[in-house]
Design an enzyme around this catalytic site. Structure first.
Site, PDB file in Angstrom:
ATOM      1  N   HIS A 466      31.261  -5.453  75.428  1.00 15.77           N
ATOM      2  CA  HIS A 466      31.627  -4.308  74.576  1.00 15.77           C
ATOM      3  C   HIS A 466      30.410  -3.445  74.259  1.00 15.77           C
ATOM      4  CE1 HIS A 466      33.800  -2.511  70.988  1.00 15.77           C
ATOM      5  NE2 HIS A 466      32.540  -2.314  70.630  1.00 15.77           N
ATOM      6  N   GLU A 467      29.344  -4.082  73.800  1.00 13.57           N
ATOM      7  CA  GLU A 467      28.151  -3.320  73.415  1.00 13.57           C
ATOM      8  C   GLU A 467      27.510  -2.635  74.616  1.00 13.57           C
ATOM      9  OE1 GLU A 467      27.613  -2.646  70.433  1.00 13.57           O
ATOM     10  OE2 GLU A 467      28.795  -4.170  69.419  1.00 13.57           O
ATOM     11  N   HIS A 470      28.889   0.709  75.030  1.00 10.49           N
ATOM     12  CA  HIS A 470      28.245   1.750  74.219  1.00 10.49           C
ATOM     13  C   HIS A 470      26.941   2.226  74.877  1.00 10.49           C
ATOM     14  CE1 HIS A 470      31.046   1.552  70.976  1.00 10.49           C
ATOM     15  NE2 HIS A 470      30.720   0.344  70.576  1.00 10.49           N
ATOM     16  N   HIS A 473      27.840   4.656  77.433  1.00  5.42           N
ATOM     17  CA  HIS A 473      28.290   5.917  76.822  1.00  5.42           C
ATOM     18  C   HIS A 473      27.070   6.762  76.460  1.00  5.42           C
ATOM     19  CE1 HIS A 473      31.840   7.629  74.267  1.00  5.42           C
ATOM     20  NE2 HIS A 473      31.254   8.565  74.979  1.00  5.42           N
ATOM     21  N   GLU A 495      35.059   3.615  69.424  1.00  7.12           N
ATOM     22  CA  GLU A 495      35.153   2.260  69.960  1.00  7.12           C
ATOM     23  C   GLU A 495      36.058   2.158  71.180  1.00  7.12           C
ATOM     24  OE1 GLU A 495      33.300  -0.188  69.033  1.00  7.12           O
ATOM     25  OE2 GLU A 495      32.396   0.855  67.332  1.00  7.12           O
ATOM     26  N   TYR A 606      38.659   0.559  64.484  1.00  3.57           N
ATOM     27  CA  TYR A 606      38.667  -0.494  65.503  1.00  3.57           C
ATOM     28  C   TYR A 606      40.094  -0.750  65.994  1.00  3.57           C
ATOM     29  CZ  TYR A 606      33.783  -1.751  64.718  1.00  3.57           C
ATOM     30  OH  TYR A 606      32.412  -1.726  64.642  1.00  3.57           O
TER      31      TYR A 606
END
Length: 671
Positions: A466-467, A470, A473, A495, A606
């Protein structure tokens, strides 16, 4: 590739505490000079270049200096440097408040917008978005208020900023612990015990368990003694009681600011610029979701209570018919092990950090057609890894994309959860050249211990995946203005891209790639993967009700029109919505750093963004999640624009239709 040199040097990480303060002050002074120049313009001299562009460039330049310096407080091993970084952040926050209240600069912005319109000048879509957003900032900052009210607003904003700094500093500097004997820790795996510090208290040898999640989590998940779990959980919730008055001050100031600006509550103010648009919209979204999930959660709670009753009868322990907050993780694991025969410790042994991290990088590299090149350069700590990111088939420096840092393990004074920090934005500089982005992922994985190497739970794997979403992104966004770079999208969409990417952690072929038993080197077999996929939906009702409880606390705390007992709100919300019992109030809300920063009135995001995440995955990636062509589509339609386009327009472009909630509902109920 190896011979290519990045067109931009990596940031330096050798600052002294004195450097941090001096450079911060210099950057603020330089930006102030630009504001003074803009404010001094005659109305006729105000145009896009002299006002909007000048301020945009100056702010980007300031950000490139101050953001890395403010970052030290979250990661530096030096207490002196962390203190200086915290002070620097206070200087920036205080300056930004004064800057946001400059009526002379706002009048220049208004004059420039008027002149642009009257001249018939045609702006690009991103230029027009910059104009609109900067004017909206002025209105939301209170620049339409009378002088006396603006002065009062400035004082309130400064008080709020300092309270936020104090709250975060208390969180980062927390050093508490609890001690237990070996008997009290019965059930906690031996390899985890071997990682705890031991000491002697009186005539007993005890284990020191800190409040880092890698220490605290295993006790509440594995310790068989309910009293041990209770002591651990309550101490964890009490660890930041010092923040009780600080959080009250934050919420009081926000409430007063909202009233001055003409909003009924801070929640109304905060949601105005998000996709949901209103606090009432958030309230309705959460209420509808709770209504759907409550029957499922109640049924799951009864199943866990049956497990608890049976275990307590076998051990001769009293059973009062309650499922306490310190029971949740323990019986959730018991249920998965009993119902699905899933061995969580054996699963963990298949995810050694040394295998998982490079494999995740490989998966992203192939999907998005990029390449990481590790660099042996300066970092803030010896354990940190540094990478340069390039296009897959890079031929020259124009194919450079940015820098990434990966800081995986806990240490004293370090931010205690997992998050990504944008350190430098990507944007077009005054001379037309590119400023390349830099971002860091900060995590707290379990370190190697005397018995086993560093291993990850499946939850750890999903969090890291998940991180890293980011990170991409940040690094693959390409906008003209820094304001729109990367994850600057609406808070309740931010998110969605990373949540979509979590789906890869439930794809059999991806799990096969990411798993390698630390001894045998064999990946997870098909039977184990099947159990893991089924476990995803075990107690899904209780899990999501817990998320709703956090979100409702965040929302209600920001909707009160007068001060309240936030500890009682925290407990009441978790009991009534989360279906977990407390024996007495504990201020667990005082560790919620999210609601102090940009996520205030944002925890619902979220769940809200999960609607879009599920839709994006089902519509585009489900058929072949590792297809580079689909990765290119995602990169171009979602990552590249940053926030330079409206989020709903990006979604329509990516999906080829209006987004809907069908995939989210199916996912929610395990269909």
């Amino acid at each position: 590739m190896a011979t290519l040199t990045p067109p931009q040097a990596a940031p330096k990480w050798t600052h002294t505490p004195e450097d941090v303060i001096r450079l911060t002050k210099d950057a603020l002074a330089e930006y102030s000079a630009t504001e003074d120049s803009v404010a001094a313009l005659a109305p006729a001299e105000c145009n896009f270049e002299s006002v909007f562009l000048a301020l945009a460039h100056a702010k980007a330049n300031r950000f490139c200096v101050t953001e890395p310096l403010s970052f030290y407080q979250n990661v530096s091993p030096s207490a002196e440097l962390r203190d200086a970084s915290t002070e620097a952040e206070s200087l920036v926050r205080e300056y930004e408040i004064g800057s946001s209240m400059r009526i002379d600069v706002f009048r220049a912005l208004q004059a420039a917008a008027k002149n642009i319109k009257e001249s018939g000048k045609v702006l690009s879509s991103e230029e027009q978005r910059l104009v609109d957003k900067m004017l909206l900032d002025g209105t939301r900052n209170g620049l339409a208020l009378p002088d006396a009210e603006r002065e009062k607003l400035t004082v309130l904003k400064k008080d709020l900023a300092q309270a936020c700094v104090d709250f975060n500093k208390n969180c980062n500097e927390e050093k508490g612990s609890v001690t237990f004997t070996l008997e009290e820790l019965k059930g906690v795996p031996e390899d985890i015990l071997s990682g705890y510090t031991k000491r002697t208290e009186g005539n007993k040898e005890v284990y020191v368990v800190t409040f880092k999640l890698t220490d605290f989590g295993p006790v509440t998940r594995f310790a068989e003694n309910p009293e041990t779990r209770r002591i651990m959980y309550e101490a964890f919730e009490d660890r930041l009681a010092v923040n009780v008055p600080v959080l009250s001050a934050v919420l009081d100031r926000r409430r007063e600011i909202a009233k001055l600006l003409g909003y009924q509550t801070w929640a109304d103010y905060a949601t105005e610029i998000k996709m949901v648009k209103t606090a009432k919209g958030v309230e309705q979204f959460l209420a509808d979701l709770e209504q759907k999930l409550r029957p499922i959660g109640l049924k799951e709670r009864e199943a866990l209570l049956e497990l608890k009753k049976k275990e307590h009868e076998e051990k001769g322990l009293p059973f009062d018919g309650e499922l306490y907050v310190w029971d949740s993780s323990y019986y959730d694991l018991k249920f998965i092990e009993a119902d699905l025969k899933l061995d969580s410790m054996l699963l963990k042994e298949h995810f050694p950090v040394a295998h998982v991290v490079p494999t995740i990088l490989d998966i992203y590299q192939d999907l998005l057609q990029v390449r990481f090149v590790e660099i042996q350069g300066e970092t803030w700590h010896p354990e940190v890894q540094q990478y340069a990111l390039w296009e897959k088939d890079a031929k020259d420096e124009s194919d450079f994309l940015g820098y990434c840092y990966i800081d995986l393990y806990p240490r004293e004074g370090k931010f205690s959860n997992a998050a990504v920090w944008p350190l430098l934005p990507g944007y077009e500089k005054e001379d037309g050249s590119r400023n390349y982005p830099v971002a860091a992922i900060v995590a707290n994985l379990a370190k190697p211990n005397p018995l086993k190497p560093a291993l990850m739970t499946h939850h750890d794997v999903k969090t890291l995946f998940h991180e890293m979403g980011h990170i991409f992104h940040e690094l693959l966004s390409k906008t003209r203005f820094a304001r729109f770079h990367g994850t600057t999208v609406a808070g309740d969409f931010m998110e969605a891209p990373s949540q979509m990417l979590e789906e890869w952690c439930y794809e059999p072929k991806v799990l096969t790639l990411m798993s390698s038993h630390y001894q045998t080197k064999k990946p997870l077999d098909a039977e184990f993967i099947d159990k893991l996929l089924k476990a995803r939906y075990a107690n899904v009702g209780l899990f999501n009700l817990r998320q709703i409880a956090y979100s409702v606390f965040d929302l209600k705390a920001h909707m009160f029109e007068e001060t309240a007992d936030y500890t009682q709100l925290w407990v009441d919300t978790r009991q009534s919505i989360g279906l977990l019992k407390y024996d007495k109030p504990h201020p667990g809300q005082c560790g919620l750093q999210h609601i102090i920063g940009d996520y205030n009135v944002g925890l619902y995001g979220y769940l809200y963004s999960q609607v879009y995440a599920a839709d994006m995955y089902a519509a585009v990636f489900k058929e072949d999640p590792l297809d580079p062509a689909r990765g290119r589509r995602y990169r171009e339609k979602i990552l590249l624009p940053g926030s330079s386009k409206d989020e709903m327009d990006m979604l329509r472009d990516f999906l080829g239709r209006e987004p809907n909630s069908e995939a989210f509902v199916k996912q929610l109920f395990g269909v």
